[in-house]
Each structure stands twice: as structure tokens, then as C-alpha cells.
Scaffold this motif. Structure first.
Motif, PDB file in Angstrom:
ATOM      1  N   ALA A  56     -32.344   1.013 -28.663  1.00  0.00           N
ATOM      2  CA  ALA A  56     -32.502   1.718 -29.900  1.00  0.00           C
ATOM      3  C   ALA A  56     -33.863   1.122 -30.375  1.00  0.00           C
ATOM      4  CB  ALA A  56     -31.404   1.456 -30.734  1.00  0.00           C
ATOM      5  N   ARG A  59     -33.541   1.584 -34.950  1.00  0.00           N
ATOM      6  CA  ARG A  59     -31.876   2.097 -35.157  1.00  0.00           C
ATOM      7  C   ARG A  59     -31.948   3.411 -34.876  1.00  0.00           C
ATOM      8  NH1 ARG A  59     -31.638  -1.522 -40.906  1.00  0.00           N
ATOM      9  NH2 ARG A  59     -32.024  -3.169 -39.801  1.00  0.00           N
ATOM     10  N   VAL A  60     -32.448   4.190 -33.739  1.00  0.00           N
ATOM     11  CA  VAL A  60     -32.316   5.214 -33.313  1.00  0.00           C
ATOM     12  C   VAL A  60     -32.483   5.203 -31.763  1.00  0.00           C
ATOM     13  CG1 VAL A  60     -33.198   7.714 -32.943  1.00  0.00           C
ATOM     14  CG2 VAL A  60     -33.542   6.573 -35.163  1.00  0.00           C
ATOM     15  N   HIS A  61     -31.095   5.709 -31.017  1.00  0.00           N
ATOM     16  CA  HIS A  61     -31.154   5.772 -29.592  1.00  0.00           C
ATOM     17  C   HIS A  61     -32.334   6.415 -29.116  1.00  0.00           C
ATOM     18  CE1 HIS A  61     -26.766   4.284 -29.495  1.00  0.00           C
ATOM     19  NE2 HIS A  61     -26.461   5.433 -30.266  1.00  0.00           N
TER      20      HIS A  61
END
Lengths: 84, 154
Positions: A56, A59-61
Motif C-alpha cells: 500500500a 494507505r491505498v492498495h
């Protein structure tokens, strides 16, 4: 940038997070993983499972290791999720 | 009118009836309430607990992203997702999803979608605490969960 680790990756590395400054030539997630693997034996062992390691960025895949990491503040490495 | 989902990541337990009440109180337009509660199993006496690790900075955001997709996809009047972390004993709650809508199909499908995506995309990891006191293993992801999630892709 800050690297954060979870689950068995955290345990195998013996730390939950660290601050790193990758060299100039490291521009993508894939290049970051390669560089991390070259830094320590523990990381090299973790990367033997690189097919399952999820990443990530801020904080984003991300699904593509070609994703640029330029300007990223926090990159997380973790195994497939098992919540729910 | 856009529905604002309730998303909570917490250590403490939740109260199913109270959470349903929050979504339905004073409403006259809701025809369907679907709830899913996931509990900790002891795997035939093998486990005394599960440890739920999560990525605090991301768990809330990721579940909110999943919830927004559900709200865009189905005509919901309310949506709640609560996921616990920390040590959880067999018989205790782990996760709650409530989907409410005018009609049952939207509520059923949205709740199912939420759970499939929670399992494969929300940053949580389960570690087993064996009853025999041995060193516990991390639970491995199941490919069935990936295929369950994949069925929602068009």
C-alpha cells in the motif's frame, strides 16, 4: 519515507516500521522491493514470498509494482489480508 | 440524498440491536435490514483466541472506500460496518455489517459484497492462539475469499 510492516512480515523483520531514504534510481514499488531485498538477509527471506506480498502506498492498495513511489510518505508491506 | 456509512474500527464489542436501531430509528421508508455478524471460532477446541492485527492508518479508509462502492451500486438507505481488533475469544464478535434498504435484494447483496471485500481488502490479519500453548500461526488467506470477491466484478 516511512516503511510499515504487518503480520508475519513484521515478525520476520523484527520491526514494525523504519525510516528509509532509497537511492535515486529507486523509482517504483518493484524497484523499492529489490533495493530492500539487497539491504538485509531478513528482507531477502521475506521477499522469497514476493508473489503474495501486498503493498500500500500512502494507505491505498496498489496492484502494480510499476507504480511510482515518488513523493510517497508511507509504504506498507503486508501479506494477503485475513480479516472479516 | 447520499447515504453516509458508519465505519468503526474498535477493540470493544458491539451491540447488534443498538446498531440496527441507529439505522432504523424514526424511519418509515426502510423495508429490509440485513445484518451479518462474524464470530471467532475455536476450530474444534484447537484455539483459545484469535489476535486481530490491523493497519490503523488504513483500515478505516479502506472500509470506507468499500462502503462507498456499495452505496453507489445499490439503493441503500443506510450502511454500517464495524470491525474489531485485538485479542478475541471463541464465541465473541469480530465483525458486523448492516445494510438497510427499501427492498431486500439490495440489502442482501450489499451486505454480501461488503463482507467479500472486507475479507480481501481491509488490512486485518488473524493470528491463532492455540489451546495447547504452542506458538500460534498466522491464518492463511483462502483463495475462496478471492473468488467470492471476484464475482462482484463486472
Amino acid at each position: 519515507m516511512k516503511l510499515v510492516y504487518f503480520s508475519w512480515i513484521r515478525e520476520k523483520l523484527g520491526m514494525a516500521e523504519e525510516d528509509v531514504t532509497p537511492p535515486e534510481h529507486v523509482g517504483t514499488v518493484g524497484e523499492l522491493l529489490d533495493w530492500l531485498g539487497s539491504r538485509s538477509e531478513a528482507f531477502e527471506k521475506v521477499l522469497e514470498h514476493d508473489k503474495v506480498i501486498r503493498v500500500a502506498v500512502d494507505r491505498v492498495h496498489i496492484d502494480d509494482h510499476a507504480t511510482p513511489i515518488d513523493g510517497a510518505q508511507e509504504i506498507a508491506l503486508f501479506p494477503p489480508m485475513t480479516g472479516g | 440524498m447520499s447515504v453516509e456509512p458508519t465505519i468503526r474500527i474498535q477493540q470493544q464489542d458491539f451491540d447488534l440491536a443498538a446498531e440496527v436501531e441507529r439505522l432504523t430509528q424514526g424511519r418509515r421508508d426502510i423495508g429490509a435490514v440485513v445484518t451479518f455478524t462474524g464470530l471467532c471460532r475455536d476450530e474444534d477446541g484447537r484455539l483459545v483466541a484469535l489476535e486481530l492485527e490491523h493497519y490503523p492508518g488504513m483500515a478505516q479508509d479502506e472500509i470506507a472506500r468499500i462502503a462507498r462502492q456499495a452505496i453507489e451500486r445499490w439503493p441503500l438507505t443506510g450502511l454500517t460496518a464495524i470491525h474489531r481488533h485485538g485479542r478475541i475469544a471463541p464465541g465473541e464478535n469480530i465483525v458486523l455489517v448492516i445494510a438497510v434498504a427499501s427492498h431486500r435484494q439490495a440489502a442482501f447483496e450489499a451486505a454480501s459484497f461488503m463482507m467479500d471485500y472486507l475479507k480481501t481488502r481491509a488490512p486485518f490479519w488473524k493470528k491463532e492462539h492455540p489451546a495447547d500453548g504452542s506458538q500460534g500461526e498466522w491464518v492463511e488467506a483462502r483463495s475462496e475469499d478471492d473468488s467470492s470477491a471476484a464475482r462482484w466484478e463486472d
